[in-house]
Write an enzyme that holds these catalytic residues in place. Structure first.
Site, mmCIF file in Angstrom:
data_model
loop_
_atom_site.group_PDB
_atom_site.id
_atom_site.type_symbol
_atom_site.label_atom_id
_atom_site.label_comp_id
_atom_site.label_asym_id
_atom_site.label_seq_id
_atom_site.Cartn_x
_atom_site.Cartn_y
_atom_site.Cartn_z
ATOM 1 N N ASP A 73 -24.089 -112.321 -57.564
ATOM 2 C CA ASP A 73 -23.998 -113.702 -58.038
ATOM 3 C C ASP A 73 -23.108 -114.547 -57.140
ATOM 4 O OD1 ASP A 73 -25.590 -113.049 -60.285
ATOM 5 O OD2 ASP A 73 -23.824 -112.279 -61.333
ATOM 6 N N GLY A 115 -21.142 -108.165 -60.262
ATOM 7 C CA GLY A 115 -21.169 -109.606 -60.102
ATOM 8 C C GLY A 115 -21.242 -110.046 -58.652
ATOM 9 N N LEU A 116 -21.256 -109.077 -57.723
ATOM 10 C CA LEU A 116 -21.273 -109.416 -56.295
ATOM 11 C C LEU A 116 -22.515 -110.215 -55.920
ATOM 12 C CD1 LEU A 116 -19.751 -108.978 -53.585
ATOM 13 C CD2 LEU A 116 -21.193 -106.959 -53.232
ATOM 14 N N LYS A 149 -22.797 -102.098 -43.735
ATOM 15 C CA LYS A 149 -22.366 -100.911 -44.468
ATOM 16 C C LYS A 149 -22.666 -99.629 -43.682
ATOM 17 C CE LYS A 149 -20.633 -102.691 -48.247
ATOM 18 N NZ LYS A 149 -19.217 -102.478 -48.626
ATOM 19 N N TYR A 195 -26.575 -106.991 -44.436
ATOM 20 C CA TYR A 195 -25.681 -106.266 -45.345
ATOM 21 C C TYR A 195 -25.827 -104.762 -45.128
ATOM 22 C CZ TYR A 195 -23.778 -104.483 -49.768
ATOM 23 O OH TYR A 195 -23.070 -103.798 -50.718
ATOM 24 N N SER A 196 -27.064 -104.290 -45.042
ATOM 25 C CA SER A 196 -27.304 -102.863 -44.802
ATOM 26 C C SER A 196 -26.648 -102.417 -43.502
ATOM 27 C CB SER A 196 -28.807 -102.581 -44.749
ATOM 28 O OG SER A 196 -29.456 -102.902 -45.959
#
Length: 233
Positions: free
Chosen positions: A187, A184-185, A152, A148-149
């Site tokens: 989750d 909420g991402l 981005k 994810y890092s």
């Protein structure tokens, strides 16, 4: 740029932050076109905003993305700004990451926004703006969030080059890198269990900083670590 009367495409409008941005832009007098994956939520938001034009598309469908950009530009009579708030997340050690999950992270977080912006540039007015929602992890890669890092960070790097390349058209590129925001991402993670995360940053502050950054022609919105507030520069 002047937001009142601006023609703005908001991609990711059915997400919490994207929806907040669409509402705030509309409240500032902008004419917004909405792009999102969840058609039911998209129609609900469009109705809330007085019948704003809306277009359903998945970020990973390049042909659909091109189509909704043209549809939005036609509906608004052109574009003055594009705001991209797409995002998915996954958790877990880098050594254990699933290749398919990694591919989806980059498809949604990096390649999708790139594709949409490329499609929009021919329809984007000179002096306009591109706004990309990356994240603080672009500057501070986080344990158990390596992929994810990286996705981005790649988007942020692309934005920095795009900004220089668009100077001749006076199109600003605003890279927004907020800290964790409770949308909420986490989750809906593609994989894994989230690590212990800090309390979510104030969503209203993020939205306000984005709109002010657009007005001022800022290059980025980032967290001031000493004052724990967002700054524009």
């Amino acid at each position: 740029m002047e937001l009142s009367g601006a023609r703005v495409l908001v991609a990711g409008a059915t997400g919490a932050l994207g929806g907040d941005l669409a509402r705030a832009l509309s409240g500032a007098g902008a004419r917004v076109a909405l792009v999102g994956r969840d058609d039911a939520r998209l129609q609900q938001l469009a109705g809330e905003l007085g019948g704003a034009p809306s277009f359903a598309a998945d970020a990973v469908d390049v042909d659909a993305v091109r189509g909704v950009v043209d549809g939005a530009a036609d509906a608004l009579g052109g574009l003055d700004a594009v705001v991209v708030a797409w995002g998915v997340v996954a958790f877990g050690p880098a050594a254990d990451a699933d290749d398919a999950v990694t591919e989806e992270l980059f498809a949604v977080n990096t390649l999708g926004p790139m594709s949409l912006v490329r499609a929009a540039l021919p329809r984007l007015a000179d002096g306009g703006a591109v706004v990309l929602l990356s994240a603080i992890v672009a500057d501070a890669p986080t344990l158990n969030m390596a992929e994810y890092s990286a996705s981005k960070a790649a988007l942020s790097a692309w934005a920095s080059v795009l900004r220089r390349e668009l100077r001749s058209r006076s199109i600003g590129v605003l890279d927004v890198r907020p800290p964790h925001v409770d949308t909420g991402l986490v989750d809906r993670a593609l994989a894994g269990t989230p690590p212990r995360l800090p309390a979510g940053h104030d969503r209203d502050e993020v939205v306000g900083a984005v709109l002010d950054g657009m007005r001022e022609g800022a290059r980025e919105v980032v967290l001031d670590p000493r004052e724990k507030r967002l700054v524009r520069r």
